[in-house]
Design a protein around this motif. Sequence first.
Motif, PDB file in Angstrom:
ATOM      1  N   MET A   1       8.698 -10.244  -5.377  1.00 43.08           N
ATOM      2  CA  MET A   1       8.004  -9.557  -4.296  1.00 43.08           C
ATOM      3  C   MET A   1       7.136 -10.589  -3.571  1.00 43.08           C
ATOM      4  N   ARG A   2       7.177 -10.574  -2.292  1.00 43.64           N
ATOM      5  CA  ARG A   2       6.373 -11.493  -1.498  1.00 43.64           C
ATOM      6  C   ARG A   2       4.906 -11.143  -1.587  1.00 43.64           C
ATOM      7  N   LYS A  75       8.619  -3.840  10.329  1.00 42.96           N
ATOM      8  CA  LYS A  75       8.174  -4.070  11.711  1.00 42.96           C
ATOM      9  C   LYS A  75       7.327  -5.334  11.847  1.00 42.96           C
ATOM     10  N   PHE A  76       6.432  -5.575  10.888  1.00 43.91           N
ATOM     11  CA  PHE A  76       5.444  -6.627  11.071  1.00 43.91           C
ATOM     12  C   PHE A  76       5.592  -7.835  10.157  1.00 43.91           C
ATOM     13  N   LEU A  77       6.240  -7.671   9.017  1.00 39.15           N
ATOM     14  CA  LEU A  77       6.342  -8.780   8.079  1.00 39.15           C
ATOM     15  C   LEU A  77       7.737  -9.383   8.035  1.00 39.15           C
ATOM     16  N   GLY A  78       8.685  -8.767   8.718  1.00 40.99           N
ATOM     17  CA  GLY A  78      10.013  -9.337   8.834  1.00 40.99           C
ATOM     18  C   GLY A  78      10.988  -8.797   7.815  1.00 40.99           C
ATOM     19  N   PRO A  79      12.256  -9.123   7.989  1.00 44.22           N
ATOM     20  CA  PRO A  79      13.300  -8.624   7.097  1.00 44.22           C
ATOM     21  C   PRO A  79      13.163  -9.201   5.695  1.00 44.22           C
ATOM     22  N   GLY A  80      13.609  -8.409   4.749  1.00 45.19           N
ATOM     23  CA  GLY A  80      13.612  -8.858   3.378  1.00 45.19           C
ATOM     24  C   GLY A  80      12.291  -8.671   2.654  1.00 45.19           C
ATOM     25  N   ASP A  81      11.297  -8.066   3.303  1.00 44.52           N
ATOM     26  CA  ASP A  81       9.993  -7.917   2.698  1.00 44.52           C
ATOM     27  C   ASP A  81       9.841  -6.636   1.913  1.00 44.52           C
ATOM     28  N   THR A  82      10.774  -5.730   2.016  1.00 51.65           N
ATOM     29  CA  THR A  82      10.668  -4.450   1.315  1.00 51.65           C
ATOM     30  C   THR A  82      11.594  -4.446   0.114  1.00 51.65           C
TER      31      THR A  82
END
Length: 89
Positions: A1-2, A75-82
Motif C-alpha cells: 500500500m502506498r 482522482k487525486f493520487l493517480g492510478p494504482g493507489d487503491t
Amino acid sequence: MRSELKQLRSWITAKARDLPPGGLTDDLPLLAGRHLTSLHIPELILLLEGLRRQPIDVEGLTAGDFKDVTTIAAKFLGPGDTSTEGRSL
C-alpha cells in the motif's frame, strides 16, 4: 500500500464522525453518509495537494470527487493507489 493512501485513510479516520463498527472502508460514502462534511473539504484538498506535491484545480471539482476513499485516490493520487490490501482501518 502506498504511503499516500495510508495517510489519506488516517486523516479520514481522524476526522470522520460516526464510523460504522467495522471502521473505514474504501467504499464508505464519506459525504453522503455524513462522516465528513463540506467543512472538511478545504483541509482535505490541502492534504491531497501535499500528498501529490502539486496543486489541485478547485474550479473543476465536484462533490462526487470526494465520494469515498477509492474515488479520492483515483482522482487525486493517480492510478494504482487503491489497492485491495488493507481496505479497512
